[in-house]
Design a protein around this motif. Structure first.
Motif, PDB file in Angstrom:
ATOM      1  N   ARG A  39      -5.771 -14.692  42.929  1.00  0.00           N
ATOM      2  CA  ARG A  39      -7.014 -15.481  42.315  1.00  0.00           C
ATOM      3  C   ARG A  39      -6.627 -15.938  40.849  1.00  0.00           C
ATOM      4  O   ARG A  39      -5.568 -15.346  40.473  1.00  0.00           O
ATOM      5  CB  ARG A  39      -7.968 -14.228  42.115  1.00  0.00           C
ATOM      6  CG  ARG A  39      -8.694 -14.031  43.624  1.00  0.00           C
ATOM      7  CD  ARG A  39      -9.727 -12.696  43.249  1.00  0.00           C
ATOM      8  NE  ARG A  39      -9.370 -11.607  42.758  1.00  0.00           N
ATOM      9  CZ  ARG A  39      -9.843 -10.524  41.996  1.00  0.00           C
ATOM     10  NH1 ARG A  39     -11.197 -10.755  41.916  1.00  0.00           N
ATOM     11  NH2 ARG A  39      -9.380  -9.611  41.703  1.00  0.00           N
ATOM     12  N   PRO A  40      -7.184 -16.961  40.231  1.00  0.00           N
ATOM     13  CA  PRO A  40      -6.836 -17.511  39.256  1.00  0.00           C
ATOM     14  C   PRO A  40      -7.243 -16.553  38.108  1.00  0.00           C
ATOM     15  O   PRO A  40      -8.368 -16.831  37.111  1.00  0.00           O
ATOM     16  CB  PRO A  40      -7.453 -18.869  39.144  1.00  0.00           C
ATOM     17  CG  PRO A  40      -8.674 -18.682  39.891  1.00  0.00           C
ATOM     18  CD  PRO A  40      -8.212 -17.538  41.087  1.00  0.00           C
ATOM     19  N   LEU A  41      -6.782 -15.337  37.976  1.00  0.00           N
ATOM     20  CA  LEU A  41      -7.204 -14.216  37.142  1.00  0.00           C
ATOM     21  C   LEU A  41      -6.100 -13.726  36.447  1.00  0.00           C
ATOM     22  O   LEU A  41      -5.189 -13.127  36.810  1.00  0.00           O
ATOM     23  CB  LEU A  41      -8.194 -13.228  37.903  1.00  0.00           C
ATOM     24  CG  LEU A  41      -8.509 -11.937  37.096  1.00  0.00           C
ATOM     25  CD1 LEU A  41      -9.522 -12.400  36.332  1.00  0.00           C
ATOM     26  CD2 LEU A  41      -8.971 -10.885  38.203  1.00  0.00           C
ATOM     27  N   VAL A  42      -6.355 -13.388  35.059  1.00  0.00           N
ATOM     28  CA  VAL A  42      -5.375 -12.450  34.179  1.00  0.00           C
ATOM     29  C   VAL A  42      -6.336 -11.739  33.468  1.00  0.00           C
ATOM     30  O   VAL A  42      -7.157 -11.932  32.731  1.00  0.00           O
ATOM     31  CB  VAL A  42      -4.479 -13.589  32.904  1.00  0.00           C
ATOM     32  CG1 VAL A  42      -3.947 -12.766  32.289  1.00  0.00           C
ATOM     33  CG2 VAL A  42      -3.814 -14.798  33.821  1.00  0.00           C
ATOM     34  N   ASP A  43      -5.842 -10.293  33.901  1.00  0.00           N
ATOM     35  CA  ASP A  43      -6.610  -9.283  33.322  1.00  0.00           C
ATOM     36  C   ASP A  43      -5.748  -8.405  32.457  1.00  0.00           C
ATOM     37  O   ASP A  43      -4.880  -7.855  32.590  1.00  0.00           O
ATOM     38  CB  ASP A  43      -6.958  -8.330  34.762  1.00  0.00           C
ATOM     39  CG  ASP A  43      -8.100  -7.483  34.242  1.00  0.00           C
ATOM     40  OD1 ASP A  43      -8.426  -7.193  32.935  1.00  0.00           O
ATOM     41  OD2 ASP A  43      -8.559  -6.593  35.122  1.00  0.00           O
ATOM     42  N   VAL A  44      -6.552  -8.282  31.146  1.00  0.00           N
ATOM     43  CA  VAL A  44      -5.864  -7.676  30.076  1.00  0.00           C
ATOM     44  C   VAL A  44      -6.650  -6.350  29.859  1.00  0.00           C
ATOM     45  O   VAL A  44      -6.417  -5.850  28.741  1.00  0.00           O
ATOM     46  CB  VAL A  44      -5.660  -8.410  28.751  1.00  0.00           C
ATOM     47  CG1 VAL A  44      -4.684  -9.607  29.127  1.00  0.00           C
ATOM     48  CG2 VAL A  44      -6.734  -9.039  28.279  1.00  0.00           C
ATOM     49  N   THR A  45      -7.487  -5.943  30.742  1.00  0.00           N
ATOM     50  CA  THR A  45      -8.172  -4.539  30.475  1.00  0.00           C
ATOM     51  C   THR A  45      -7.366  -3.592  30.140  1.00  0.00           C
ATOM     52  O   THR A  45      -7.511  -2.754  29.404  1.00  0.00           O
ATOM     53  CB  THR A  45      -9.516  -4.561  31.382  1.00  0.00           C
ATOM     54  OG1 THR A  45     -10.172  -5.700  31.305  1.00  0.00           O
ATOM     55  CG2 THR A  45     -10.116  -3.419  30.987  1.00  0.00           C
ATOM     56  N   PRO A  46      -6.635  -3.067  31.390  1.00  0.00           N
ATOM     57  CA  PRO A  46      -5.652  -2.043  31.402  1.00  0.00           C
ATOM     58  C   PRO A  46      -4.639  -2.178  30.687  1.00  0.00           C
ATOM     59  O   PRO A  46      -4.060  -3.430  30.117  1.00  0.00           O
ATOM     60  CB  PRO A  46      -5.424  -1.572  32.658  1.00  0.00           C
ATOM     61  CG  PRO A  46      -5.413  -2.967  33.498  1.00  0.00           C
ATOM     62  CD  PRO A  46      -6.387  -3.898  32.642  1.00  0.00           C
ATOM     63  N   THR A  47      -3.741  -1.453  30.553  1.00  0.00           N
ATOM     64  CA  THR A  47      -2.048  -1.476  29.990  1.00  0.00           C
ATOM     65  C   THR A  47      -1.198  -1.116  31.448  1.00  0.00           C
ATOM     66  O   THR A  47      -2.093  -0.689  32.376  1.00  0.00           O
ATOM     67  CB  THR A  47      -1.757  -0.399  28.630  1.00  0.00           C
ATOM     68  OG1 THR A  47      -0.601  -1.200  28.346  1.00  0.00           O
ATOM     69  CG2 THR A  47      -1.999   0.744  29.263  1.00  0.00           C
TER      70      THR A  47
END
Length: 381
Positions: free
Chosen positions: A89-97
């Motif tokens: 998916r075109p997704l970059v998640d910076v929620t978790p480490t």
């Protein structure tokens, strides 16, 4: 400017623990977040299940990015921003480490000149930007040079390497704001008993038997059970809402961990989903959080886990490819159990250093100079 040229960006591909991905100095990437994320998707080759047009490994564990910079905060050496790049998916998640990639931050920072090494070990104080917590990585630096060779072993990585001890400080509630976001050690989610907990990583712990599973299945066996996976996602969505994370359908947290009695001399057996695929092992902060749940009075783990006595709890978390040893220091207070420190051993290795090439169409059809997309690019160490 040549319309077909590509933009080159310095990076180091590193293995951190049981994960792998490119490490960047922050000033080498665009300062605009939307553009930065487009660049990271192009670097990794997402969205594509094979990531054939990038350097991603077509697996969540090898589609990770570490972004490191000198810290302006007192007493902190470097800031570390983790990015989970979705494979399909075109997704970059910076929620978790990511605690595995964290293992590579110290060596990378030393080798890029962001931290001055000591002999024989360099403590690197790292601010984890995603969760606003601090970790200290103790990096072996013989004669001021990062040493990757040693006798430490970790499950999921062949051979031996130098041990990097990581101390996590005050990670409770890193993402959700509290160790127990609901204020309870045991909740019920659509008829399922669960412990919703965040000691550096939001995790929902449930007993495998409540899903009709033993907890000893292989990741492939669990991933092949579509009805089970659908039910697990239903519970994850409810857990996300209860934990204050909102609608988590497009997020990688909370992680879902099934627990069962230990099989191989540890304290608890686990199968963890990240969030839709069963992990071949378990993430660092996921393991820390699971271990913490094991020592909590009244958690879903009680009756499964035999807890060591004393304030320093040594917990062995079993997973599909081995086990994860933790030290969790706790204090009993008027407000209940408080986690003082969590420590573990990881290893890391730099695999290559060079430049990754980003297609011109990411920048609107024209290759870009680094200084044009990030004014700090010329100031990098």
């Amino acid at each position: 400017m040549d319309q077909v040229s590509q933009t080159s960006i310095p990076c180091t591909l590193m293995r951190g623990g049981t994960s792998k991905g490119p490490f960047f100095v922050a000033s080498d990437l665009p300062s605009d977040v939307e553009l930065r994320d487009r660049v990271l998707l192009a670097v990794m080759g997402s969205p594509d299940v094979r990531q054939i047009d990038g350097i991603g490994g077509a697996d969540p564990l090898t589609s990770k990015v570490a972004i490191v910079s000198r810290s302006a905060q007192p007493g902190i050496d470097v800031d570390y921003l983790f990015a989970q790049v979705s494979v399909d998916r075109p997704l970059v998640d910076v929620t978790p480490t990511c605690g595995n990639m964290l293992a590579g931050v110290g060596p990378f920072a030393i080798e890029r000149g962001l931290v001055v090494p000591r002999d024989p070990v360099t403590p690197v104080r790292i601010y984890m930007v995603n969760t606003a917590n601090v970790a200290i990585a103790h990096v072996p630096t013989t004669s001021g040079v990062v040493s990757y060779e040693g006798q430490a072993t970790i499950a999921g990585v062949p051979g031996t390497s130098a041990a990097i001890r990581i101390d996590f400080l005050d990670t409770a509630g890193a993402v959700c704001g509290a160790l127990l976001p609901t204020g309870r050690s045991l909740d019920e989610l659509d008829g399922m008993k669960a412990t919703l907990i965040d000691n550096g990583m939001p995790v929902a712990l449930l007993r495998a038997e409540h899903f009709g599973k033993s907890g000893y299945e292989t990741p492939a066996e669990l991933d092949a059970d579509k009805n089970f996976k659908a039910r697990l996602e239903e519970i994850r969505i409810i857990a996300g809402e209860r934990m204050g994370l909102g609608d988590v359908r497009a997020k990688v947290v909370p992680k879902m961990t099934l627990i069962a009695p230990p099989q191989s001399g540890g304290h608890v057996a686990t199968r963890t989903f990240i969030p839709h695929k069963c992990h071949a092992a378990i993430g660092v902060l996921g393991a820390v959080t699971v271990g913490t749940a094991c020592v909590l009075p009244g958690s879903v783990a009680r009756g499964i886990v035999s807890i060591p006595e004393g304030p320093m709890k040594r917990i062995s978390v079993e997973h599909p490819s081995g086990e994860f040893s933790l030290e969790i220091e706790v204090e009993e207070g008027s407000g209940g159990l408080k986690v003082v420190r969590s420590s573990l051993i990881r290893t890391a290795r730099a695999l290559f250093r060079g430049e990754v090439l980003v297609p011109a169409n990411i920048w609107g059809g024209v290759a870009r100079e680094l200084s044009a997309v990030n004014p700090r690019a010329l100031e990098r160490g």
